[in-house]
Design a protein around this motif. Structure first.
Motif, PDB file in Angstrom:
ATOM      1  N   THR A  77     -13.587   1.277  11.116  1.00  0.00           N
ATOM      2  CA  THR A  77     -13.435   1.018   9.684  1.00  0.00           C
ATOM      3  C   THR A  77     -12.386  -0.054   9.426  1.00  0.00           C
ATOM      4  O   THR A  77     -12.651  -1.041   8.721  1.00  0.00           O
ATOM      5  CB  THR A  77     -13.059   2.313   8.939  1.00  0.00           C
ATOM      6  OG1 THR A  77     -14.080   3.283   9.152  1.00  0.00           O
ATOM      7  CG2 THR A  77     -12.878   2.064   7.461  1.00  0.00           C
ATOM      8  N   PHE A  78     -11.193   0.116   9.992  1.00  0.00           N
ATOM      9  CA  PHE A  78     -10.140  -0.878   9.781  1.00  0.00           C
ATOM     10  C   PHE A  78     -10.508  -2.220  10.408  1.00  0.00           C
ATOM     11  O   PHE A  78     -10.236  -3.281   9.845  1.00  0.00           O
ATOM     12  CB  PHE A  78      -8.796  -0.388  10.321  1.00  0.00           C
ATOM     13  CG  PHE A  78      -8.151   0.636   9.453  1.00  0.00           C
ATOM     14  CD1 PHE A  78      -7.863   0.376   8.123  1.00  0.00           C
ATOM     15  CD2 PHE A  78      -7.814   1.878   9.955  1.00  0.00           C
ATOM     16  CE1 PHE A  78      -7.265   1.313   7.312  1.00  0.00           C
ATOM     17  CE2 PHE A  78      -7.210   2.821   9.153  1.00  0.00           C
ATOM     18  CZ  PHE A  78      -6.942   2.544   7.827  1.00  0.00           C
ATOM     19  N   LEU A 124      -4.071 -12.990   1.012  1.00  0.00           N
ATOM     20  CA  LEU A 124      -5.201 -12.692   1.888  1.00  0.00           C
ATOM     21  C   LEU A 124      -4.749 -12.559   3.343  1.00  0.00           C
ATOM     22  O   LEU A 124      -5.186 -11.649   4.055  1.00  0.00           O
ATOM     23  CB  LEU A 124      -6.259 -13.790   1.781  1.00  0.00           C
ATOM     24  CG  LEU A 124      -7.115 -13.806   0.527  1.00  0.00           C
ATOM     25  CD1 LEU A 124      -7.978 -15.055   0.483  1.00  0.00           C
ATOM     26  CD2 LEU A 124      -7.961 -12.556   0.440  1.00  0.00           C
ATOM     27  N   ILE A 125      -3.882 -13.440   3.755  1.00  0.00           N
ATOM     28  CA  ILE A 125      -3.366 -13.386   5.131  1.00  0.00           C
ATOM     29  C   ILE A 125      -2.519 -12.134   5.330  1.00  0.00           C
ATOM     30  O   ILE A 125      -2.627 -11.450   6.359  1.00  0.00           O
ATOM     31  CB  ILE A 125      -2.581 -14.668   5.457  1.00  0.00           C
ATOM     32  CG1 ILE A 125      -3.544 -15.858   5.443  1.00  0.00           C
ATOM     33  CG2 ILE A 125      -1.877 -14.558   6.797  1.00  0.00           C
ATOM     34  CD1 ILE A 125      -2.882 -17.197   5.534  1.00  0.00           C
ATOM     35  N   GLN A 126      -1.696 -11.794   4.356  1.00  0.00           N
ATOM     36  CA  GLN A 126      -0.885 -10.583   4.462  1.00  0.00           C
ATOM     37  C   GLN A 126      -1.746  -9.328   4.463  1.00  0.00           C
ATOM     38  O   GLN A 126      -1.476  -8.384   5.211  1.00  0.00           O
ATOM     39  CB  GLN A 126       0.141 -10.534   3.333  1.00  0.00           C
ATOM     40  CG  GLN A 126       1.238 -11.561   3.496  1.00  0.00           C
ATOM     41  CD  GLN A 126       2.173 -11.606   2.300  1.00  0.00           C
ATOM     42  OE1 GLN A 126       1.840 -11.176   1.207  1.00  0.00           O
ATOM     43  NE2 GLN A 126       3.359 -12.142   2.525  1.00  0.00           N
ATOM     44  N   THR A 127      -2.800  -9.314   3.655  1.00  0.00           N
ATOM     45  CA  THR A 127      -3.714  -8.177   3.656  1.00  0.00           C
ATOM     46  C   THR A 127      -4.412  -8.049   5.001  1.00  0.00           C
ATOM     47  O   THR A 127      -4.580  -6.942   5.526  1.00  0.00           O
ATOM     48  CB  THR A 127      -4.751  -8.322   2.522  1.00  0.00           C
ATOM     49  OG1 THR A 127      -4.066  -8.468   1.283  1.00  0.00           O
ATOM     50  CG2 THR A 127      -5.675  -7.133   2.464  1.00  0.00           C
ATOM     51  N   SER A 128      -4.803  -9.170   5.579  1.00  0.00           N
ATOM     52  CA  SER A 128      -5.422  -9.154   6.899  1.00  0.00           C
ATOM     53  C   SER A 128      -4.449  -8.609   7.947  1.00  0.00           C
ATOM     54  O   SER A 128      -4.842  -7.822   8.812  1.00  0.00           O
ATOM     55  CB  SER A 128      -5.875 -10.566   7.277  1.00  0.00           C
ATOM     56  OG  SER A 128      -6.416 -10.590   8.563  1.00  0.00           O
ATOM     57  N   ASN A 129      -3.196  -9.005   7.863  1.00  0.00           N
ATOM     58  CA  ASN A 129      -2.190  -8.498   8.799  1.00  0.00           C
ATOM     59  C   ASN A 129      -1.972  -6.995   8.633  1.00  0.00           C
ATOM     60  O   ASN A 129      -1.825  -6.266   9.618  1.00  0.00           O
ATOM     61  CB  ASN A 129      -0.865  -9.236   8.620  1.00  0.00           C
ATOM     62  CG  ASN A 129      -0.946 -10.669   9.100  1.00  0.00           C
ATOM     63  OD1 ASN A 129      -1.797 -11.013   9.913  1.00  0.00           O
ATOM     64  ND2 ASN A 129      -0.074 -11.512   8.586  1.00  0.00           N
ATOM     65  N   VAL A 130      -1.957  -6.527   7.396  1.00  0.00           N
ATOM     66  CA  VAL A 130      -1.786  -5.092   7.148  1.00  0.00           C
ATOM     67  C   VAL A 130      -2.979  -4.321   7.696  1.00  0.00           C
ATOM     68  O   VAL A 130      -2.811  -3.285   8.358  1.00  0.00           O
ATOM     69  CB  VAL A 130      -1.585  -4.815   5.639  1.00  0.00           C
ATOM     70  CG1 VAL A 130      -1.723  -3.344   5.320  1.00  0.00           C
ATOM     71  CG2 VAL A 130      -0.221  -5.321   5.189  1.00  0.00           C
ATOM     72  N   LEU A 131      -4.188  -4.807   7.447  1.00  0.00           N
ATOM     73  CA  LEU A 131      -5.374  -4.137   7.975  1.00  0.00           C
ATOM     74  C   LEU A 131      -5.371  -4.124   9.501  1.00  0.00           C
ATOM     75  O   LEU A 131      -5.790  -3.150  10.119  1.00  0.00           O
ATOM     76  CB  LEU A 131      -6.643  -4.818   7.466  1.00  0.00           C
ATOM     77  CG  LEU A 131      -7.031  -4.524   6.031  1.00  0.00           C
ATOM     78  CD1 LEU A 131      -8.195  -5.407   5.597  1.00  0.00           C
ATOM     79  CD2 LEU A 131      -7.373  -3.068   5.853  1.00  0.00           C
ATOM     80  N   GLY A 132      -4.894  -5.202  10.106  1.00  0.00           N
ATOM     81  CA  GLY A 132      -4.816  -5.268  11.563  1.00  0.00           C
ATOM     82  C   GLY A 132      -3.818  -4.303  12.156  1.00  0.00           C
ATOM     83  O   GLY A 132      -3.959  -3.870  13.304  1.00  0.00           O
ATOM     84  N   SER A 133      -2.813  -3.925  11.388  1.00  0.00           N
ATOM     85  CA  SER A 133      -1.801  -3.005  11.912  1.00  0.00           C
ATOM     86  C   SER A 133      -2.006  -1.564  11.454  1.00  0.00           C
ATOM     87  O   SER A 133      -1.250  -0.679  11.863  1.00  0.00           O
ATOM     88  CB  SER A 133      -0.401  -3.479  11.508  1.00  0.00           C
ATOM     89  OG  SER A 133      -0.275  -3.445  10.105  1.00  0.00           O
TER      90      SER A 133
END
Length: 113
Positions: A60-61, A82-91
């Motif tokens: 899911t993540f 968008l980049i910060q959201t991508s980083n949060v989803l990645g972690s």
């Protein structure tokens, strides 16, 4: 557009590895299910549920992060949020998975039960 080809190549290799992960996790769950039928032991059921929970959480993540990354790469939309959201989803998965394992551990004290 050369970046679209790179994104497709990146996505296809990810799809192969996600498929391998799902296959190996499914094989483990099937093996535990067969073992449980022979032995009648509940820890195998708990282990199978834990494996499925972790795989579904990871996929899911990872899927959400991949969709966001594809959007950023395909449309060249490099906004900071968008980049910060991508980083949060990645972690998210490495952060949440230990807590999921603690919740599934029968030895963990239950304060709110």
């Amino acid at each position: 557009i050369p970046s679209a080809g790179i994104v497709i190549l990146w996505s296809s290799s990810d799809a192969v590895f996600i498929g391998l992960m799902v296959w190996s996790s499914g094989s483990m769950v099937l093996l535990l299910h067969r073992h449980r039928q022979r032995v009648q032991c509940p820890p195998e059921t708990r282990a199978a549920h834990t494996i499925l929970m972790l795989v579904v959480t990871f996929i899911t993540f990872y899927f959400l992060n991949s969709v966001l990354f594809f959007y950023i790469a395909a449309f060249f939309d490099i906004r900071l949020w968008l980049i910060q959201t991508s980083n949060v989803l990645g972690s998210c998965f490495p952060t949440i998975s230990p807590f999921l394992l603690l919740l599934r551990d029968p030895r963990t004290p239950r304060f709110c039960s």
